[in-house]
Design an enzyme around this catalytic site. Structure first.
Site, PDB file in Angstrom:
ATOM      1  N   GLU A   1      40.830  42.439  39.165  1.00 39.49           N
ATOM      2  CA  GLU A   1      40.681  41.157  39.427  1.00 39.49           C
ATOM      3  C   GLU A   1      41.682  40.034  40.828  1.00 39.49           C
ATOM      4  O   GLU A   1      42.469  39.694  39.916  1.00 39.49           O
ATOM      5  CB  GLU A   1      39.515  40.527  39.150  1.00 39.49           C
ATOM      6  CG  GLU A   1      38.662  40.258  40.435  1.00 39.49           C
ATOM      7  CD  GLU A   1      36.813  39.460  39.975  1.00 39.49           C
ATOM      8  OE1 GLU A   1      36.400  39.842  38.506  1.00 39.49           O
ATOM      9  OE2 GLU A   1      36.251  38.779  40.113  1.00 39.49           O
TER      10      GLU A   1
ATOM     11  N   HIS B   1      40.442  44.191  42.866  1.00 36.36           N
ATOM     12  CA  HIS B   1      38.917  44.252  42.785  1.00 36.36           C
ATOM     13  C   HIS B   1      38.861  43.313  43.223  1.00 36.36           C
ATOM     14  O   HIS B   1      38.239  42.205  43.580  1.00 36.36           O
ATOM     15  CB  HIS B   1      38.554  44.303  41.552  1.00 36.36           C
ATOM     16  CG  HIS B   1      37.471  44.077  41.238  1.00 36.36           C
ATOM     17  ND1 HIS B   1      36.577  45.392  40.907  1.00 36.36           N
ATOM     18  CD2 HIS B   1      35.825  42.431  41.062  1.00 36.36           C
ATOM     19  CE1 HIS B   1      35.575  44.659  40.997  1.00 36.36           C
ATOM     20  NE2 HIS B   1      35.053  43.935  40.729  1.00 36.36           N
TER      21      HIS B   1
ATOM     22  N   ASP C   1      34.019  38.931  43.851  1.00 36.74           N
ATOM     23  CA  ASP C   1      33.288  38.356  44.247  1.00 36.74           C
ATOM     24  C   ASP C   1      32.716  37.764  44.876  1.00 36.74           C
ATOM     25  O   ASP C   1      33.813  36.968  45.399  1.00 36.74           O
ATOM     26  CB  ASP C   1      31.646  38.340  42.952  1.00 36.74           C
ATOM     27  CG  ASP C   1      32.194  36.806  42.562  1.00 36.74           C
ATOM     28  OD1 ASP C   1      33.475  36.455  42.877  1.00 36.74           O
ATOM     29  OD2 ASP C   1      31.718  35.992  42.349  1.00 36.74           O
TER      30      ASP C   1
ATOM     31  N   ASP D   1      46.104  50.118  38.542  1.00 34.44           N
ATOM     32  CA  ASP D   1      45.760  49.113  39.551  1.00 34.44           C
ATOM     33  C   ASP D   1      45.181  50.307  40.446  1.00 34.44           C
ATOM     34  O   ASP D   1      45.489  51.216  41.221  1.00 34.44           O
ATOM     35  CB  ASP D   1      46.850  49.831  40.593  1.00 34.44           C
ATOM     36  CG  ASP D   1      47.183  49.203  42.074  1.00 34.44           C
ATOM     37  OD1 ASP D   1      46.072  48.400  42.236  1.00 34.44           O
ATOM     38  OD2 ASP D   1      48.075  48.995  42.810  1.00 34.44           O
TER      39      ASP D   1
END
Ligand SMILES: [Zn+2]
Length: 546
Positions: free
Chosen positions: A528, A474, A147, A519
């Site tokens: 992540e 991610h 993020d 994956d």
């Protein structure tokens, strides 16, 4: 399916070397690229273990010391390729460090250094102090993870892994990883200090006038999958916390102890910021914890107490200044943590208070400061003993499975690769500073082998390193840019029995811990990346002399 699992990056000439087979074989061979047989040996049976669920067999080729590129074969099955060279981890170290540069927020990336991974300036607007009209410039630092949030405790812990790495293994100052050099009093900073300064400058902006530190800086909710410069939602500084303030005080004191040799003015600023945060902590002795405001879903990084954080702050300031009053506080926080543990049944600092090293439980980092201080006293002796006994325990766990891996089924939580790297850090410190033992070296190597491909997924958990390295972290920018491959050097969170995302929940519930991995870019609970999963690998690679 038959597999030969191996560290897909490779080994130094004199290190222990092994492959793990999931099928029975009498003999194995090491071959070069031309297919010539250069070494052969007997396969030994380990048996079935609880973390892989597989029957495992071991091919030990530690006696093979030729430089070059090879595979291990048994019958018609071959492993992924690997290299033997004393420089085998140098490129890996550079790439793992360069990831911090790619994760920079603001206007810090240039096409010259970021190449295809360049992104335009991001998150440049003023942030609003949540619940007020106050605006503040808090640009810079590193994006935390997949993020675009920036979190004080997570940032402090990542910086700490890098800077303790510098203190314990000075070779880190020589690593060049192609980033713009920052000028300083002494000319130019070593690359690692240029990069860490980006986050330190950001963290200092997170400090309030009264010394307290904001817990995090994020939009109200996570951005969708877009490039960082497209994330234009309002930025908020959420509440201050004693955990963020303590971690900040600690890491600025630690940084002072290194930057003072390069730039006295900057170091002075770090120490003043640290002491100001510490004064706030002294005036506010009750834990001020952090929880998200209702409706906000960005990272919470909540902690149940703040003793380990205050212990770390006091220890780092004592080490940096020699002021005994900080040392009295160190003992006090240790006592309070023990009382807290006694009163809260079931609550325990993972492993042990003096060696705990998570993103939340940070007393072990404080203990590293006290090891560096090297006082000849009871507490320092106790710390050394605990690092030794914890390393003994961790090394022993490695005898319970065919991979030699110091992981129990319960260690396969969200970010299991950090659990492993924490153990490797403790082993590295114990091996170098408490007592050098072959079993510690073996367990650390098994951990590195696992991360780089010697695991039941047959995958390297570092992007761009290994024939079968994972490719789909991610991570918003790598998912949304026009570049096919993610930038190299990113450590995945790794297998997680919790299977907390939708795609992960499709795996059968009885999947062996080591195989709870996919994956896939949507698997935030398995795949992540974060700054504090890359940073302990830097510490460990520095131990390996990379
Ligand atoms: Zn940004």
């Amino acid at each position: 399916m038959k597999h030969i699992y191996i560290n897909q990056v490779g080994f130094t000439k004199d290190s222990t070397k092994k492959a793990v087979l999931n099928f029975e074989a009498e003999e194995f061979e090491v071959k070069n690229k031309a297919g010539e047989k250069l070494f052969s040996g007997k396969v030994t049976k380990f048996g079935t273990d609880k973390i892989s669920g597989e029957e495992t067999f071991i091919a030990d080729f530690s006696d093979f010391k030729e430089e070059g590129s090879f595979v291990v074969c048994a019958g018609d099955i071959a492993s992924a390729g690997f290299t033997i060279s004393d420089a085998v981890y140098h490129k890996l170290m550079k790439d793992v460090l360069k990831c911090f540069y790619y994760l920079r927020c603001g206007d810090a990336l240039t096409k010259e250094y970021a190449g295809d991974y360049y992104h335009k300036p991001c998150h440049m607007s003023l942030a609003t102090v949540y619940g007020t009209d106050e605006k503040k410039d808090v640009t810079g630092g590193w994006h935390d993870a997949g993020d675009y949030g920036r979190y004080s405790t997570a940032g402090a812990v990542a910086v700490a892994h890098l800077l303790y790495g510098v203190r314990f293994f000075g070779n880190l100052l020589d690593v060049k990883f192609n980033i713009p050099s920052e000028n300083c009093e002494k000319g130019q900073y070593p690359d690692i200090l240029s990069e860490v300064k980006v986050e330190l400058d950001f963290l200092m902006k997170m400090q309030r006038e009264d010394g307290a530190v904001y817990h995090k800086l994020t939009t109200f909710c996570h951005a969708p999958f877009i490039m960082p410069e497209e994330d234009k939602e309002e930025l908020f500084l959420f509440a201050v916390s004693s955990i963020a303030t303590a971690d900040f005080a600690a890491v600025c004191a630690l940084a002072y102890s290194i930057y003072k040799d390069f730039d006295s003015a900057y170091a002075g600023k770090l120490l003043a910021a640290s002491q100001k945060a510490y004064e706030w902590l002294t005036e506010n002795p009750k834990p001020l914890l952090f929880y998200n405001v209702e409706g906000s879903n960005t990272g919470q990084y909540d902690e149940a107490e703040d003793y380990s954080n205050r212990y770390w702050a006091a220890a780092a300031l004592y080490e940096a200044t020699g002021d005994e009053s900080y040392y009295e506080d160190v003992r006090d926080h240790k006592r309070k943590a023990a009382d807290y543990g006694d009163k809260h049944a079931g609550f325990g600092f993972q492993g042990d208070f003096l060696t705990c090293m998570g993103w939340a439980e940070v007393a072990g980092l404080g203990s590293l400061s006290l090891i560096l201080k090297g006082a000849d006293d009871e507490l320092t002796k106790e710390i050394m003993t605990r690092f030794g006994s914890e390393a003994d325990r961790i090394a022993k766990v490695g005898t319970l499975n065919g991979f030699g891996l110091s992981m129990l089924p319960e260690d396969y939580i969200w970010g299991s690769n950090m659990e492993l790297l924490k153990y490797m850090m403790i082993l590295a410190v114990a091996d170098r500073f408490v007592a050098s033992k072959p079993e510690y070296k073996k367990a650390i190597h098994a951990g590195l082998d696992y991360l780089l491909g010697c695991n039941s997924m047959d995958v390297s958990y570092v992007t761009g390193h290994g024939e079968k390295a994972y490719k789909n972290p991610h991570l918003r920018p790598t998912a949304m840019d026009d570049v096919d491959k993610p930038w190299p050097g990113l450590v995945s969170g790794g297998p997680n029995r919790g299977l907390q995302d939708e795609k992960a929940s499709e795996l059968p519930k009885d999947t062996a811990p080591m195989k709870c991995y996919i994956d896939d870019v949507s698997c935030y609970s398995l795949n992540e990346i974060t700054i504090y999963w890359n940073s302990p690998l830097v510490f460990v690679l520095a131990y390996f002399g990379a």
